[in-house]
Design a protein around this motif. Structure first.
Motif, mmCIF file in Angstrom:
data_model
loop_
_atom_site.group_PDB
_atom_site.id
_atom_site.type_symbol
_atom_site.label_atom_id
_atom_site.label_comp_id
_atom_site.label_asym_id
_atom_site.label_seq_id
_atom_site.Cartn_x
_atom_site.Cartn_y
_atom_site.Cartn_z
ATOM 1 N N THR A 188 0.833 -1.210 0.000
ATOM 2 C CA THR A 188 0.000 0.000 0.000
ATOM 3 C C THR A 188 0.864 1.255 0.000
ATOM 4 N N ILE A 189 1.901 1.262 0.819
ATOM 5 C CA ILE A 189 2.826 2.402 0.840
ATOM 6 C C ILE A 189 3.458 2.587 -0.532
ATOM 7 N N SER A 190 3.884 1.505 -1.141
ATOM 8 C CA SER A 190 4.507 1.573 -2.459
ATOM 9 C C SER A 190 3.557 2.176 -3.486
ATOM 10 N N ARG A 191 2.294 1.792 -3.443
ATOM 11 C CA ARG A 191 1.319 2.331 -4.396
ATOM 12 C C ARG A 191 1.029 3.801 -4.124
ATOM 13 N N LEU A 192 1.032 4.190 -2.861
ATOM 14 C CA LEU A 192 0.812 5.597 -2.531
ATOM 15 C C LEU A 192 1.981 6.469 -2.965
ATOM 16 N N LEU A 193 3.137 5.852 -3.181
ATOM 17 C CA LEU A 193 4.327 6.587 -3.614
ATOM 18 C C LEU A 193 4.567 6.450 -5.110
ATOM 19 N N ASP A 194 3.657 5.863 -5.825
ATOM 20 C CA ASP A 194 3.857 5.516 -7.235
ATOM 21 C C ASP A 194 3.784 6.752 -8.115
ATOM 22 N N GLY A 195 4.851 7.549 -8.085
ATOM 23 C CA GLY A 195 4.862 8.791 -8.848
ATOM 24 C C GLY A 195 4.320 9.923 -8.011
ATOM 25 N N SER A 196 4.576 11.137 -8.435
ATOM 26 C CA SER A 196 4.034 12.281 -7.714
ATOM 27 C C SER A 196 2.510 12.300 -7.888
ATOM 28 N N PRO A 197 1.776 13.004 -7.024
ATOM 29 C CA PRO A 197 0.321 13.006 -7.128
ATOM 30 C C PRO A 197 -0.184 13.311 -8.540
ATOM 31 N N ARG A 198 -1.145 12.525 -8.973
ATOM 32 C CA ARG A 198 -1.804 12.635 -10.277
ATOM 33 C C ARG A 198 -0.872 12.311 -11.438
ATOM 34 N N TYR A 199 0.270 11.712 -11.149
ATOM 35 C CA TYR A 199 1.138 11.231 -12.226
ATOM 36 C C TYR A 199 1.070 9.712 -12.284
ATOM 37 N N GLN A 200 0.660 9.166 -13.411
ATOM 38 C CA GLN A 200 0.515 7.720 -13.546
ATOM 39 C C GLN A 200 1.445 7.134 -14.606
ATOM 40 N N GLY A 201 2.520 7.818 -14.909
ATOM 41 C CA GLY A 201 3.532 7.243 -15.779
ATOM 42 C C GLY A 201 3.130 7.082 -17.235
ATOM 43 N N LYS A 202 2.478 8.098 -17.833
ATOM 44 C CA LYS A 202 2.105 8.013 -19.232
ATOM 45 C C LYS A 202 3.347 8.026 -20.116
ATOM 46 N N LYS A 203 3.309 7.285 -21.197
ATOM 47 C CA LYS A 203 4.472 7.171 -22.071
ATOM 48 C C LYS A 203 4.859 8.510 -22.697
ATOM 49 N N THR A 204 3.900 9.446 -22.760
ATOM 50 C CA THR A 204 4.185 10.742 -23.377
ATOM 51 C C THR A 204 4.818 11.722 -22.399
ATOM 52 N N ASP A 205 4.882 11.361 -21.122
ATOM 53 C CA ASP A 205 5.415 12.285 -20.131
ATOM 54 C C ASP A 205 6.941 12.360 -20.216
ATOM 55 N N PRO A 206 7.513 13.547 -20.006
ATOM 56 C CA PRO A 206 8.975 13.684 -20.075
ATOM 57 C C PRO A 206 9.696 12.888 -19.008
ATOM 58 N N VAL A 207 8.975 12.497 -17.957
ATOM 59 C CA VAL A 207 9.605 11.756 -16.876
ATOM 60 C C VAL A 207 10.098 10.390 -17.344
ATOM 61 N N ASP A 208 9.574 9.917 -18.491
ATOM 62 C CA ASP A 208 10.026 8.629 -19.012
ATOM 63 C C ASP A 208 11.460 8.685 -19.506
#
Length: 316
Positions: A78-98
């Motif tokens: 649960t902690i890991s999922r709550l830390l899964d990226g900054s709030p409202r970031y779900q790792g979209k392939k188009t994001d520069p964070v990739d």
């Protein structure tokens, strides 16, 4: 021996990441009254147990300790999922964070002012064996006197305090991911309170006068009320594959919670819920597997499966 079923003991609801809620939950994992403490305390008490005629009490403590292993897994996930990226970031392939740091982006800036920075610096957005202020979990928390009554009294106090803290955590956040796990643990803590209270009653201890369980309004929490309606507070699992547990000789009769339910120790284990592996976190270089390494992993797995098939026959 312990066997692992690759399922979570309870489902975790989906919601947006929440690093602050994750940090609060760290107290329930690695704090003095957290799940790592209960797991280690009960397992060491059962390992060091004395007196074959008292086997039902050993089996009860061991069964609860085994369940606590799954609680560590549940709250850590649960902690890991709550830390899964900054709030409202779900790792979209188009994001520069990739492409970590591309164009001067600072995908981990959330770590500077929200939650526990070690979640990002040390844990790659995952749970750590620490409390909510970062103190490492300590084996000094474990109480194992060898005296049955003292150990049971201490265990009852531990479960009561753990439930009280989780009720406070519930009041700290509206995040569904956090609350789904917190509510489940509140109810299971009550089940374990019932177990230790019943065990003390069989030994002639007037525990309710000696150690009154803290009163909370947890039954007013919607997620908790739903689980109480299912009677989850009055169940205890054996986690015993050989049907040798005698814990049911203790965990029976009317519940010490005085809620009109009967204690039930007939189930081996709950059904559980799927436990998928978390997605990659490119900004953390986790797992940091490039194409060549992924190919090597696949080749190694194929060789291992071929070896298993040759030894045991092809699995269905």
């Amino acid at each position: 021996m312990y066997f692992h079923v690759q399922r979570l003991i309870n489902d975790i609801e989906q919601d947006e990441p929440d690093p602050a809620a994750a940090n609060a939950l760290q107290e329930g994992l690695g704090g003095q009254f957290g799940e790592m403490r209960t797991m280690m305390q009960y397992l060491f008490q059962s390992i060091n147990f004395r007196g074959p005629t008292a086997k039902p009490y050993r089996d009860l403590i061991q069964g609860i300790g085994t369940e606590e292993i799954s609680h560590v897994e549940l709250i850590g996930t649960t902690i890991s999922r709550l830390l899964d990226g900054s709030p409202r970031y779900q790792g979209k392939k188009t994001d520069p964070v990739d492409a970590p740091g591309a164009g001067g982006a600072t995908p981990l800036s959330i770590a500077l002012d929200t939650g526990n920075i070690h979640h990002y610096l040390v844990g790659a957005q995952g749970a750590l064996p620490v409390d909510a202020v970062g103190n490492p979990w300590s084996g000094a928390y474990v109480y194992n006197s060898g005296n049955l009554v003292l150990d049971l009294l201490y265990n009852l106090m531990l479960e009561s305090t753990g439930r009280l803290q989780k009720c406070r955590m519930y009041e700290m956040t509206q995040n569904k991911t956090a609350r789904s796990t917190i509510a489940y643990l509140i109810v299971r803590d009550q089940a374990h309170e019932n177990a230790y209270a019943k065990a003390l009653e069989t030994l002639g201890v007037n525990w309710s006068a000696t150690l009154p369980i803290p009163k909370t309004n947890a039954e007013s929490f919607p997620e908790v009320a739903r689980l109480l309606d299912l009677g989850l507070q009055s169940k205890q699992y054996s986690f015993d594959l050989t049907a040798e547990s005698e814990a049911g000789r203790i965990f029976q009769g009317l519940s010490p919670s005085q809620d009109g339910t009967d204690l039930d120790a007939s189930e081996q284990a709950p059904e559980g819920a799927p436990a998928p592996i978390s997605r990659e976190r490119y900004e953390e270089f986790a797992p940091g597997a490039d194409k060549e390494l992924i190919a090597l992993i696949a080749a190694t797995a194929a060789m291992e499966m071929a070896d298993i098939d040759a030894t045991f026959g092809r699995l269905p």
